[in-house]
Motif scaffolding. Structure first.
Motif: not given
Length: 57
Positions: A2-17, A21-26
């Motif tokens: 959950k994005d908790m701040d009104a700072d103009g940024q986004c929270a991202y989650v991603y995985t590598t396998l 180093g290749t991003i699998r899902d985000q």
């Protein structure tokens, strides 16, 4: 997540396998108050190494 701040940024989650180093899902959550659910699965029976990252950008 959950994005908790009104700072103009986004929270991202991603995985590598297996350290590739290749991003699998985000997923991302923004603006403030946006909640995003993230799940990940891998087909097969071989052991795998998964790295999960959370960042703000």
């Amino acid at each position: 997540m959950k994005d908790m701040d009104a700072d103009g940024q986004c929270a991202y989650v991603y995985t590598t396998l297996n350290g590739s180093g290749t991003i699998r899902d985000q997923a991302k959550a923004c603006p403030k108050g946006t909640e995003t659910y993230f799940s990940w699965s891998y087909p097969g029976y071989a052991p795998v190494q998964v790295q999960v990252y959370l960042r703000e950008a």
